[in-house]
Design a protein around this motif. Structure first.
Motif, short mmCIF file in Angstrom:
data_model
loop_
_atom_site.label_atom_id
_atom_site.label_comp_id
_atom_site.label_asym_id
_atom_site.label_seq_id
_atom_site.Cartn_x
_atom_site.Cartn_y
_atom_site.Cartn_z
N GLN A 102 -12.72 10.54 -3.91
CA GLN A 102 -11.41 10.24 -3.31
C GLN A 102 -11.37 10.65 -1.86
N ARG A 128 -2.12 -3.32 -3.68
CA ARG A 128 -1.65 -4.05 -4.85
C ARG A 128 -1.07 -5.39 -4.42
N GLN A 167 -8.02 -2.33 -11.78
CA GLN A 167 -8.37 -1.48 -10.65
C GLN A 167 -9.84 -1.11 -10.73
N GLN A 178 0.84 -1.19 0.00
CA GLN A 178 0.00 0.00 0.00
C GLN A 178 0.87 1.24 0.00
N ASP A 179 0.68 2.08 -0.99
CA ASP A 179 1.35 3.38 -1.07
C ASP A 179 0.32 4.47 -0.78
N ASN A 219 -12.75 1.82 -9.96
CA ASN A 219 -12.91 3.26 -9.85
C ASN A 219 -13.76 3.55 -8.63
N GLY A 248 -2.42 7.07 -0.77
CA GLY A 248 -3.39 7.46 -1.79
C GLY A 248 -3.66 6.39 -2.84
N GLN A 249 -3.11 5.21 -2.61
CA GLN A 249 -3.29 4.12 -3.57
C GLN A 249 -4.08 2.99 -2.95
N GLY A 250 -4.65 2.18 -3.81
CA GLY A 250 -5.28 0.97 -3.33
C GLY A 250 -4.23 -0.08 -2.99
N LYS A 308 -9.04 2.61 -4.81
CA LYS A 308 -7.99 3.42 -4.21
C LYS A 308 -8.42 4.03 -2.88
#
Lengths: 113, 115
Positions: B9, A44, B3, A37-38, B5, A40-42, B107
């Motif tokens: 955010q 992976r 991914q 996890q980075d 959407n 602001g990212q989902g 995300k």
């Protein structure tokens, strides 16, 4: 209590060094996973294992390695080939009886010195 | 990799307000899951959905599995300060990964609640 234990909580890596993140579960789950996890990212997928002595690459396996010698344990090694290792690493487990539900550990934050 | 959407955010709302967030995909999923993550911790499962059209509640949280199987939404009613965190959707694509399919994550939606 049953659950997933990740250790250490914080880890620092020097350049050129391999480091290993521990993940242990006592839920008797067959499948185990590693995610990165980075900010602001989902999440992976790095690697996953559905049975002892077998594992598969996920989307971002380059620079990482795993082993699954015991059902309870799925350690992740971040090798020196991973040039951008700073991230929050999450281990998870599941079983087919749970319909795909993943249960996560509390994560390991890896940083580069 | 694939991914989802997820939107919005981020959200900054007043305590007591209702919240709605959603996820969409170009692929058909057979499972939708919603997780919440507190800072520095792992995600915790909130709601799991397994059938198209399914509507499930967990306290003040309600989630639905879209009829087309390509979307899902999560609603939080009467928000409170402890609702703060990042909410992730995850869909299980039977054609991705192992025999039961692997989860694909959005995300995240970062929720902030002002008292």
């Amino acid at each position: 209590d049953g659950g997933i234990t990740q250790s250490p909580k914080y880890l620092f890596r020097k350049e050129g060094q391999n480091v290993t993140l521990s993940c242990e579960q006592n839920l008797n789950h067959d499948a185990m996973y590693w995610y990165r996890q980075d900010p602001g990212q989902g999440l992976r997928l790095i690697y996953y294992s559905q049975i002892v002595n077998d594992f598969q690459k996920g989307d971002i396996a380059e620079g990482y390695s795993v082993s699954r010698e015991k059902k309870e344990s799925f350690p992740l090694t971040v090798t020196s080939a991973q040039k951008n290792p700073t991230a929050f690493y999450l281990c998870a487990s599941s079983t087919t009886r749970l319909g795909g539900k993943l249960f996560f550990g509390s994560g390991t934050q890896l940083s580069v010195l | 990799g694939q991914q989802l959407n997820q939107s919005p955010q981020s959200m900054f709302i007043q305590e007591g307000e209702d919240v709605s967030m959603n996820c969409t995909s170009s692929s058909i999923f057979n499972t939708w899951l919603w997780y919440k993550q507190d800072p520095g911790e792992g995600p915790v499962l909130l709601i799991a959905l397994y059938k198209a059209g399914e509507l499930t509640s967990n306290g003040r949280l309600t989630a639905q599995f879209g009829i087309t199987r390509k979307d899902s939404f999560l609603n939080i009613s009467a928000s409170i300060p402890s609702d703060v965190g990042i909410y992730f959707c995850a869909g299980q694509d039977p054609n991705y990964g192992g025999s039961q399919g692997n989860l694909i994550f959005g995300k995240g939606t970062k929720l902030s609640v002002k008292p």
